[in-house]
Design a protein around this motif. Structure first.
Motif, short mmCIF file in Angstrom:
data_model
loop_
_atom_site.label_atom_id
_atom_site.label_comp_id
_atom_site.label_asym_id
_atom_site.label_seq_id
_atom_site.Cartn_x
_atom_site.Cartn_y
_atom_site.Cartn_z
N LEU A 103 102.95 -10.05 19.88
CA LEU A 103 102.41 -8.77 20.36
C LEU A 103 101.80 -8.91 21.75
CD1 LEU A 103 101.10 -8.08 16.89
CD2 LEU A 103 101.96 -6.14 18.17
N VAL A 146 96.82 -6.56 19.59
CA VAL A 146 97.20 -5.35 20.33
C VAL A 146 96.90 -4.13 19.47
CG1 VAL A 146 99.08 -4.11 21.43
CG2 VAL A 146 98.89 -6.58 21.69
N MET A 148 97.22 -0.45 19.25
CA MET A 148 97.88 0.74 19.74
C MET A 148 97.71 1.90 18.74
SD MET A 148 101.89 1.42 20.48
CE MET A 148 102.14 1.86 18.80
N THR A 149 97.98 1.61 17.47
CA THR A 149 98.04 2.68 16.47
C THR A 149 96.66 3.29 16.21
OG1 THR A 149 99.88 1.54 15.44
CG2 THR A 149 98.81 3.24 14.14
N THR A 156 100.90 16.40 12.84
CA THR A 156 101.57 17.46 13.60
C THR A 156 100.73 17.90 14.80
OG1 THR A 156 100.61 19.22 12.26
CG2 THR A 156 102.77 18.35 11.56
N VAL A 188 95.66 -3.27 13.06
CA VAL A 188 95.74 -4.26 14.13
C VAL A 188 95.97 -5.65 13.53
CG1 VAL A 188 94.72 -5.16 16.22
CG2 VAL A 188 94.17 -2.84 15.49
N THR A 250 95.63 -7.68 8.66
CA THR A 250 95.50 -6.51 9.55
C THR A 250 94.06 -6.04 9.47
OG1 THR A 250 96.16 -5.03 7.78
CG2 THR A 250 97.88 -5.69 9.34
N TRP A 438 104.52 -6.28 1.14
CA TRP A 438 104.00 -6.25 2.51
C TRP A 438 105.12 -6.44 3.52
CZ3 TRP A 438 103.88 -9.44 6.68
CH2 TRP A 438 102.89 -9.22 7.62
N VAL A 441 107.04 -3.31 3.92
CA VAL A 441 106.32 -2.26 4.67
C VAL A 441 106.26 -2.62 6.16
CG1 VAL A 441 104.13 -1.05 4.96
CG2 VAL A 441 104.98 -1.52 2.68
N SER A 445 107.71 -0.01 8.82
CA SER A 445 106.73 0.72 9.64
C SER A 445 106.26 -0.04 10.88
CB SER A 445 105.49 1.06 8.80
OG SER A 445 105.78 2.04 7.86
N GLY A 447 105.94 -1.65 14.26
CA GLY A 447 106.75 -1.40 15.47
C GLY A 447 107.28 0.02 15.54
C1 LIG Z 1 101.83 -4.78 8.57
C2 LIG Z 1 101.69 -3.91 9.76
C3 LIG Z 1 101.18 -4.44 10.94
C4 LIG Z 1 100.98 -3.63 12.05
N1 LIG Z 1 100.42 -4.17 13.18
C5 LIG Z 1 100.08 -3.35 14.20
C6 LIG Z 1 99.40 -3.86 15.35
O1 LIG Z 1 99.16 -5.06 15.47
N2 LIG Z 1 99.03 -2.99 16.31
C7 LIG Z 1 99.29 -1.66 16.24
O2 LIG Z 1 98.92 -0.93 17.15
N3 LIG Z 1 99.94 -1.14 15.17
C8 LIG Z 1 100.34 -1.95 14.16
N4 LIG Z 1 101.00 -1.44 13.08
C9 LIG Z 1 101.18 0.00 12.99
C10 LIG Z 1 102.59 0.52 13.14
O3 LIG Z 1 102.96 0.54 14.49
C11 LIG Z 1 102.56 1.90 12.50
O4 LIG Z 1 102.45 1.70 11.10
C12 LIG Z 1 103.78 2.75 12.84
O5 LIG Z 1 103.80 3.06 14.20
C13 LIG Z 1 103.77 4.03 12.02
O6 LIG Z 1 102.55 4.71 12.18
P1 LIG Z 1 101.69 5.12 10.90
O7 LIG Z 1 101.48 3.93 10.06
O8 LIG Z 1 100.48 5.84 11.39
O9 LIG Z 1 102.61 6.07 10.09
P2 LIG Z 1 102.89 7.61 10.35
O10 LIG Z 1 102.96 7.88 11.81
O11 LIG Z 1 101.94 8.40 9.54
O12 LIG Z 1 104.35 7.74 9.78
C14 LIG Z 1 104.63 7.96 8.40
C15 LIG Z 1 105.84 8.86 8.29
O13 LIG Z 1 105.53 10.13 8.87
C16 LIG Z 1 106.50 10.47 9.86
N5 LIG Z 1 105.84 11.24 10.92
C17 LIG Z 1 104.77 10.83 11.68
N6 LIG Z 1 104.42 11.80 12.55
C18 LIG Z 1 105.27 12.83 12.36
C19 LIG Z 1 105.41 14.13 12.94
N7 LIG Z 1 104.61 14.54 13.91
N8 LIG Z 1 106.40 14.92 12.48
C20 LIG Z 1 107.23 14.51 11.50
N9 LIG Z 1 107.14 13.29 10.89
C21 LIG Z 1 106.16 12.48 11.32
C22 LIG Z 1 107.06 9.13 10.35
O14 LIG Z 1 108.33 9.24 10.93
C23 LIG Z 1 107.07 8.36 9.04
O15 LIG Z 1 108.22 8.65 8.33
C24 LIG Z 1 101.29 -2.26 11.97
C25 LIG Z 1 101.86 -1.74 10.81
C26 LIG Z 1 102.05 -2.54 9.72
C27 LIG Z 1 102.62 -1.94 8.47
#
Ligand SMILES: Cc1cc2nc3c(=O)[nH]c(=O)nc-3n(C[C@H](O)[C@H](O)[C@H](O)COP(=O)(O)OP(=O)(O)OC[C@H]3O[C@@H](n4cnc5c(N)ncnc54)[C@H](O)[C@@H]3O)c2cc1C
Length: 476
Positions: A103, A146, A148-149, A156, A188, A250, A438, A441, A445, A447
């Motif tokens: 990362l 990193v 980001m999330t 929405t 993270v 995480t 894990w 998932v 999810s 990336g």
């Molecule tokens: C094990 C693990 C490690 C990770 N490590 C990191 C890290 O080190 N740093 C970091 O920054 N992130 C990290 N992530 C986060 C990862 O980047 C996110 O899980 C991913 O970007 C999806 O975001 P979310 O989990 O909030 O899911 P969501 O965004 O809630 O997505 C869930 C579902 O909803 C859908 N969706 C979301 N928004 C909309 C919308 N507006 N309209 C329609 N559909 C929608 C998506 O397509 C998906 O199908 C990690 C995730 C995991 C699982």
């Protein structure tokens, strides 16, 4: 200077982050058993960089300082760098399952590009500050998590539309010394056992979201930062051959009005550069995801073939086993091939570093994220119930009972029971345990979701060019 694994651990001891796990405050992350597999996994990135046989894959000459650095902190200066970084990720992850530190590479390359582009438009001085930061982390051989999330609330709604203004990390104040930020970064990787945090925006922004368009670096133990972490892997579990040794935690990172000096700020309100920073990071990171899961795929292929053999089913002779393992190879090598193509078709950015081709980066990530379930299905189908029913090591070692189990649980005559059971335990560990879930998932999810990659593919793919081909053929 490249650190040894011992120096990496010693450097973590000098930090005092506020970390909670299961309601308890962690006194020392290096001594915390629940985090040990995570520390071990990152240590491998230090260990391998010092091995002569991996020197070219694991290290590179920094174009900023002219000194040899860990490739995970390197700015890509060619397609070859992109390719080596992919190979490095696979190499590290076939040993550890997930080496996490890639990362850093992805965020540093995205910031290299985006700080340059932001300065060109706004006359800011982010790039120079970033180069100073880069030189320091390269020379000190640091590991950054990193962030980001964001928590993101109602998916929405844009950041400024949320019912609570702090559901995306935001700038709540600015002064001549720096910015003050508040909120949470919600997932993270590896955070507790890293030196610093790099914060990036999680999406594109509008003018009304400008306070959310923020990027910076900050030490992991800076005042106001709290981490709520989970365990890394399956520490202490005797039946977990891989993940009791290597794992990934995480954490949620809470920012309670944290001060960031301007020297460490790389974006602060230039809302129209939030999206490009997110996109650049995602393009690099999706290739990392490909390399990481190819490493996991190597384990799955090897162990599935080994267990089939131990069951007496030679994969070269028994038709359906041969087909299943060939399919497993097909999944792994097809998404890996997209990573290779993304590197080979990589291009130079305006800032002068190299970025993978976004279409192949996204297609590879999409294949990897969606086929993980096909890969696990093949493993489960080929292996049989032994995958989740092999006795614990302690029972195998119990006198009398152990001897009888050893006798009855043998498969092929010339393959020891111990081997059969050990391979089954590994496959359980990485496909059917808490860690197995894990891994699926993180594959789907981590990336970015499959939908996010599809959107990128549709944004970047030249469909108009394909349509013009049809006009040419049909003449209408
Ligand atoms: C094990 C693990 C490690 C990770 N490590 C990191 C890290 O080190 N740093 C970091 O920054 N992130 C990290 N992530 C986060 C990862 O980047 C996110 O899980 C991913 O970007 C999806 O975001 P979310 O989990 O909030 O899911 P969501 O965004 O809630 O997505 C869930 C579902 O909803 C859908 N969706 C979301 N928004 C909309 C919308 N507006 N309209 C329609 N559909 C929608 C998506 O397509 C998906 O199908 C990690 C995730 C995991 C699982």
């Amino acid at each position: 200077m490249l650190k040894t694994p011992e120096e990496f651990e010693a450097s973590l001891r000098e930090l005092h982050p506020t970390v909670y796990i299961k309601g308890n405050k962690v006194e020392s992350v290096v001594d915390e058993p629940l985090l040990r597999p995570g520390v071990n996994a990152i240590s491998v990135t230090y260990e391998y960089a010092l091995l002569p046989e991996y020197k070219e894959t694991m290290t590179a000459i920094s174009h900023v300082t002219g000194r040899r650095v860990n490739r995970l902190l390197h700015i890509n200066t060619s397609q070859d760098d992109l390719l080596k970084k992919l190979e490095m990720t696979r190499l590290l992850c076939r040993e550890t399952g997930c080496a996490q530190r890639y990362l850093c590479h992805d965020a540093l390359n995205a910031l290299y590009e985006n700080t340059n582009n932001t300065d060109l438009k706004y006359g800011t001085d982010y790039h120079v500050k970033f180069l100073n930061y880069l030189e320091r982390v390269q020379d000190e051989d640091l590991t950054m998590c990193v962030a980001m999330t964001d928590a993101k609330g109602d998916r929405t709604k844009r950041p400024h539309e949320q019912h609570d203004p702090d559901l995306y990390l935001r700038i709540v104040d600015k002064n001549e010394d720096g910015i003050i930020v508040r909120g949470i970064k919600a997932i993270v990787t590896g955070a507790p056992y890293t030196h610093e945090i790099i914060v990036l925006p999680t999406r594109n922004m509008t003018f009304q979201d400008k306070d959310y368009a923020v990027s910076f670096a900050i030490p992991i133990d800076a005042p106001g930062i709290e981490l709520v972490s989970r365990q890394a892997g399956r520490p202490g579990e005797s039946g977990a051959p891989l993940t009791s040794r290597y794992g990934q935690a995480t954490a949620q990172i809470l920012f309670d009005d944290v001060f960031i000096p301007w020297d460490s700020v790389f974006l602060a309100g230039e809302w129209d550069f939030a999206g490009s920073l997110t996109e650049s990071f995602a393009t690099h990171h999706r290739v990392s995801c490909i390399g990481a899961r190819a490493g996991l795929g190597d384990m799955l292929i090897g162990a599935t073939a080994a267990l089939a053999e131990a069951n007496g089913l030679d994969p070269q002779k028994i038709g359906h086993v041969r087909n299943k393992i060939a399919d497993l190879i097909k999944y792994v090598e097809s998404f890996y091939a997209c990573g290779v193509t993304a590197a080979v078709f990589g291009s130079e950015t305006r800032a002068g570093n190299f970025i993978p081709d976004p279409i192949y980066s996204n297609i590879g990530k999409l294949l990897q994220g969606t086929h993980i379930y096909d890969m696990f299905r093949i493993v489960h189908d080929t292996s049989g119930g032994i995958l989740v029913s092999s006795p614990y090591p302690e029972d195998m070692e119990t006198p009398d009972i152990g001897e009888r189990l050893n006798r009855y649980l043998q498969g092929r005559e010339d393959i020891p029971t111990d081997y059969r059971i050990s391979v089954a335990r590994l496959l359980e560990d990485i496909t059917a345990s808490y860690q197995g879930g894990w891994y699926s998932v993180i594959s789907i999810s981590g990336g970015g979701s499959p939908e996010a990659t599809r959107l990128e593919i549709m944004r970047k793919y030249d469909i108009e060019e394909r349509k013009s081909l049809i006009e040419k053929i049909t003449g209408v």
